[in-house]
Design a protein around this motif. Sequence first.
Motif, PDB file in Angstrom:
ATOM      1  N   TYR A  30       0.832  -1.208   0.000  1.00  0.00           N
ATOM      2  CA  TYR A  30       0.000   0.000   0.000  1.00  0.00           C
ATOM      3  C   TYR A  30       0.866   1.257   0.000  1.00  0.00           C
ATOM      4  O   TYR A  30       0.658   2.165  -0.813  1.00  0.00           O
ATOM      5  CB  TYR A  30      -0.930   0.007   1.219  1.00  0.00           C
ATOM      6  N   PHE A  31       1.839   1.310   0.898  1.00  0.00           N
ATOM      7  CA  PHE A  31       2.684   2.507   0.965  1.00  0.00           C
ATOM      8  C   PHE A  31       3.570   2.630  -0.276  1.00  0.00           C
ATOM      9  O   PHE A  31       3.862   3.743  -0.729  1.00  0.00           O
ATOM     10  CB  PHE A  31       3.512   2.513   2.251  1.00  0.00           C
ATOM     11  N   ALA A  35       3.474   5.796  -2.790  1.00  0.00           N
ATOM     12  CA  ALA A  35       4.700   6.526  -3.116  1.00  0.00           C
ATOM     13  C   ALA A  35       4.859   6.680  -4.622  1.00  0.00           C
ATOM     14  O   ALA A  35       5.486   7.626  -5.090  1.00  0.00           O
ATOM     15  CB  ALA A  35       5.916   5.808  -2.532  1.00  0.00           C
ATOM     16  N   TYR A  36       4.268   5.785  -5.387  1.00  0.00           N
ATOM     17  CA  TYR A  36       4.393   5.866  -6.841  1.00  0.00           C
ATOM     18  C   TYR A  36       3.280   6.693  -7.474  1.00  0.00           C
ATOM     19  O   TYR A  36       3.541   7.605  -8.252  1.00  0.00           O
ATOM     20  CB  TYR A  36       4.419   4.464  -7.440  1.00  0.00           C
ATOM     21  N   VAL A  43       4.607   9.957  -9.857  1.00  0.00           N
ATOM     22  CA  VAL A  43       3.829  10.375 -11.019  1.00  0.00           C
ATOM     23  C   VAL A  43       3.333  11.812 -10.831  1.00  0.00           C
ATOM     24  O   VAL A  43       3.389  12.628 -11.759  1.00  0.00           O
ATOM     25  CB  VAL A  43       2.651   9.406 -11.257  1.00  0.00           C
ATOM     26  N   ALA A  44       2.878  12.144  -9.646  1.00  0.00           N
ATOM     27  CA  ALA A  44       2.403  13.497  -9.378  1.00  0.00           C
ATOM     28  C   ALA A  44       3.535  14.512  -9.464  1.00  0.00           C
ATOM     29  O   ALA A  44       3.342  15.624  -9.959  1.00  0.00           O
ATOM     30  CB  ALA A  44       1.738  13.559  -8.004  1.00  0.00           C
TER      31      ALA A  44
END
Length: 107
Positions: A30-31, A35-36, A43-44
């Motif tokens: 999940y983390f 993070a991606y 990506v952001a």
Amino acid sequence: MLRPMIVRTKWRMAAAQLALWIIAAGAVSYFGQQAYVGAHGLVASRTTEIEIAALSAKLDALKAERAAIEHRIDLLSTDRLDPDLLDEQARADLGWINPDDRVITTR
């Protein structure tokens, strides 16, 4: 009084360890996913960098346009009035065109 003895079988211990590993793997995945592709992930940040570059280019264009307008205003100042620019501006504002004039529109 006798207390009942807690009996833990092997399958119960194995199930508890397996559940712990599954929960840990779920938390890590999940983390890692956040993070991606999360709101502040890789990506952001790439999208933000692209947006910053586009807005910087737009800002540079607007600064150049402002400098051109300020230059024209400076030419129309009373200290050093450019007669050709004054004539051009007066004709544009009044809509007068001399028959010998060539009209070139910029917009």
